[in-house]
Design a protein around this motif. Structure first.
Motif, PDB file in Angstrom:
ATOM      1  N   ALA A 110     123.315  34.159  56.655  1.00 10.25           N
ATOM      2  CA  ALA A 110     123.325  35.617  56.553  1.00 10.25           C
ATOM      3  C   ALA A 110     124.732  36.195  56.706  1.00 10.25           C
ATOM      4  CB  ALA A 110     122.396  36.220  57.601  1.00 10.25           C
ATOM      5  N   ALA A 111     125.608  35.451  57.381  1.00 13.22           N
ATOM      6  CA  ALA A 111     126.979  35.940  57.596  1.00 13.22           C
ATOM      7  C   ALA A 111     127.896  35.692  56.403  1.00 13.22           C
ATOM      8  CB  ALA A 111     127.563  35.273  58.845  1.00 13.22           C
ATOM      9  N   TYR A 112     127.517  34.788  55.496  1.00  9.99           N
ATOM     10  CA  TYR A 112     128.389  34.422  54.383  1.00  9.99           C
ATOM     11  C   TYR A 112     128.835  35.612  53.530  1.00  9.99           C
ATOM     12  CZ  TYR A 112     128.416  29.315  54.688  1.00  9.99           C
ATOM     13  OH  TYR A 112     128.647  28.019  55.071  1.00  9.99           O
ATOM     14  N   PHE A 114     129.358  38.609  54.130  1.00 13.28           N
ATOM     15  CA  PHE A 114     130.252  39.543  54.811  1.00 13.28           C
ATOM     16  C   PHE A 114     131.659  38.971  55.001  1.00 13.28           C
ATOM     17  CE2 PHE A 114     125.893  40.489  56.140  1.00 13.28           C
ATOM     18  CZ  PHE A 114     125.802  41.821  55.745  1.00 13.28           C
ATOM     19  N   MET A 115     131.831  37.691  54.687  1.00 15.92           N
ATOM     20  CA  MET A 115     133.157  37.090  54.795  1.00 15.92           C
ATOM     21  C   MET A 115     134.124  37.637  53.751  1.00 15.92           C
ATOM     22  SD  MET A 115     132.404  33.086  55.623  1.00 15.92           S
ATOM     23  CE  MET A 115     131.307  32.604  56.940  1.00 15.92           C
ATOM     24  N   THR A 116     133.579  38.249  52.709  1.00  9.35           N
ATOM     25  CA  THR A 116     134.449  38.804  51.673  1.00  9.35           C
ATOM     26  C   THR A 116     135.318  39.933  52.220  1.00  9.35           C
ATOM     27  OG1 THR A 116     134.439  39.696  49.421  1.00  9.35           O
ATOM     28  CG2 THR A 116     132.769  40.515  50.905  1.00  9.35           C
ATOM     29  N   HIS A 117     134.940  40.505  53.387  1.00  5.07           N
ATOM     30  CA  HIS A 117     135.729  41.574  53.997  1.00  5.07           C
ATOM     31  C   HIS A 117     136.851  41.029  54.872  1.00  5.07           C
ATOM     32  CE1 HIS A 117     132.761  44.374  52.530  1.00  5.07           C
ATOM     33  NE2 HIS A 117     131.792  43.740  53.183  1.00  5.07           N
ATOM     34  N   LEU A 118     136.892  39.712  55.032  1.00  4.85           N
ATOM     35  CA  LEU A 118     137.951  39.086  55.825  1.00  4.85           C
ATOM     36  C   LEU A 118     139.060  38.567  54.916  1.00  4.85           C
ATOM     37  CD1 LEU A 118     135.724  36.991  58.279  1.00  4.85           C
ATOM     38  CD2 LEU A 118     136.707  39.254  58.672  1.00  4.85           C
ATOM     39  N   SER A 119     140.177  38.246  55.505  1.00  6.78           N
ATOM     40  CA  SER A 119     141.286  37.677  54.729  1.00  6.78           C
ATOM     41  C   SER A 119     142.180  36.856  55.651  1.00  6.78           C
ATOM     42  CB  SER A 119     142.112  38.798  54.068  1.00  6.78           C
ATOM     43  OG  SER A 119     142.661  39.667  55.037  1.00  6.78           O
ATOM     44  N   LEU A 123     139.593  34.726  57.766  1.00 12.73           N
ATOM     45  CA  LEU A 123     138.683  34.208  56.749  1.00 12.73           C
ATOM     46  C   LEU A 123     138.619  32.686  56.801  1.00 12.73           C
ATOM     47  CD1 LEU A 123     136.890  34.399  54.252  1.00 12.73           C
ATOM     48  CD2 LEU A 123     138.964  34.549  52.852  1.00 12.73           C
ATOM     49  N   GLY A 124     139.775  32.053  56.952  1.00 11.01           N
ATOM     50  CA  GLY A 124     139.813  30.592  57.006  1.00 11.01           C
ATOM     51  C   GLY A 124     139.006  30.040  58.169  1.00 11.01           C
ATOM     52  N   ILE A 125     139.208  30.611  59.349  1.00 11.09           N
ATOM     53  CA  ILE A 125     138.483  30.142  60.537  1.00 11.09           C
ATOM     54  C   ILE A 125     136.986  30.339  60.365  1.00 11.09           C
ATOM     55  CG2 ILE A 125     138.050  30.595  62.983  1.00 11.09           C
ATOM     56  CD1 ILE A 125     140.561  29.009  62.507  1.00 11.09           C
ATOM     57  N   ALA A 126     136.588  31.534  59.911  1.00 12.02           N
ATOM     58  CA  ALA A 126     135.162  31.831  59.753  1.00 12.02           C
ATOM     59  C   ALA A 126     134.512  30.908  58.730  1.00 12.02           C
ATOM     60  CB  ALA A 126     134.986  33.291  59.341  1.00 12.02           C
TER      61      ALA A 126
END
Length: 226
Positions: A110-112, A114-119, A123-126
């Motif tokens: 379900a979290a995948y 929303f990773m598009t909002h990271l950078s 983003l790499g760690i998540a």
């Protein structure tokens, strides 16, 4: 001598049991196939999602970056299988480990989107943590359901039981990539939908399949072999 004779008779009776009427075996095979469908579809969708543009809900990764993520996830999975899984299985058993792993997979998936909002570093760690955990949980489920199948039959029937399981699993593995590709194409066209727009719908459907698999690990559907 009486006890030995009784054991032999029970074993002989078990050997002659029709595999298709062995519900502990069939129920575990069905659960195994559902999880296999999910894992194959996830593998197909992950790469497509990661390389798609951020404006479509993806990560805008290059093929090289996707390969690096998958390589790290594979290394983490190898370490887990070699050094950790045995303790997990000893503590939880085949059924409970599969249940816990499938339940934990749902919030991770379900979290995948929303990773598009990271950078950058975040983003790499998540993404690395999510893919490693997803791989670890998937192999826990698949191994647990495989062990249930083997425990549902006698030693002499395991070859035939595994043949039935592999045939069924191959069918689900064959339809998963086609279904995943069609699903991804469809979700790309609904970026502005009010209900789970774009790639959120992909991971929602993957989670539904995972939830079905989780439900199938409980009674009365799953019959646990003695």
């Amino acid at each position: 001598m009486i006890d030995n004779s009784r054991s032999t008779l029970e074993e002989d009776s078990h050997k002659q049991k029709n595999l298709y009427k062995n519900w502990p075996l069939i129920s575990s095979i069905i659960a195994y196939c559902v999880f296999t469908l999910h894992d194959t579809a996830y593998s197909e969708i992950f790469s497509l999602w990661a390389v798609s543009d951020k404006k479509y809900g993806g990560l805008s990764f290059s093929s090289k970056e996707v390969g690096q993520v998958l390589a790290v996830a594979g290394a983490g999975l190898l370490v887990y299988q070699l050094f950790i899984y045995r303790s997990v299985h000893r503590f939880l058993g085949s059924v409970n480990s599969s249940r816990v792993a499938s339940a934990l997979s749902i919030p991770i998936l379900a979290a995948y989107p929303f990773m598009t909002h990271l950078s950058g570093f975040r983003l790499g760690i998540a993404l690395y943590l999510a893919t490693i955990l997803k791989g670890v949980l998937s192999i826990t489920i698949i191994t647990g359901t495989s062990l249930l199948q083997n425990n549902a039959v006698s030693q002499s029937q395991r070859g035939a039981a595994n043949g039935i399981s592999t045939t069924a699993m191959s069918f689900f593995k064959a339809i998963a990539p086609a279904g995943a590709g069609a699903l991804f194409s469809w979700t790309q066209k609904r970026q502005n939908a009010a209900f789970f727009p774009g790639d959120q719908m992909i991971f929602f459907i993957l989670n539904l399949i995972e939830l079905v698999g989780l439900v199938l690990t409980f009674k009365p559907f799953l019959a646990i072999p003695n």
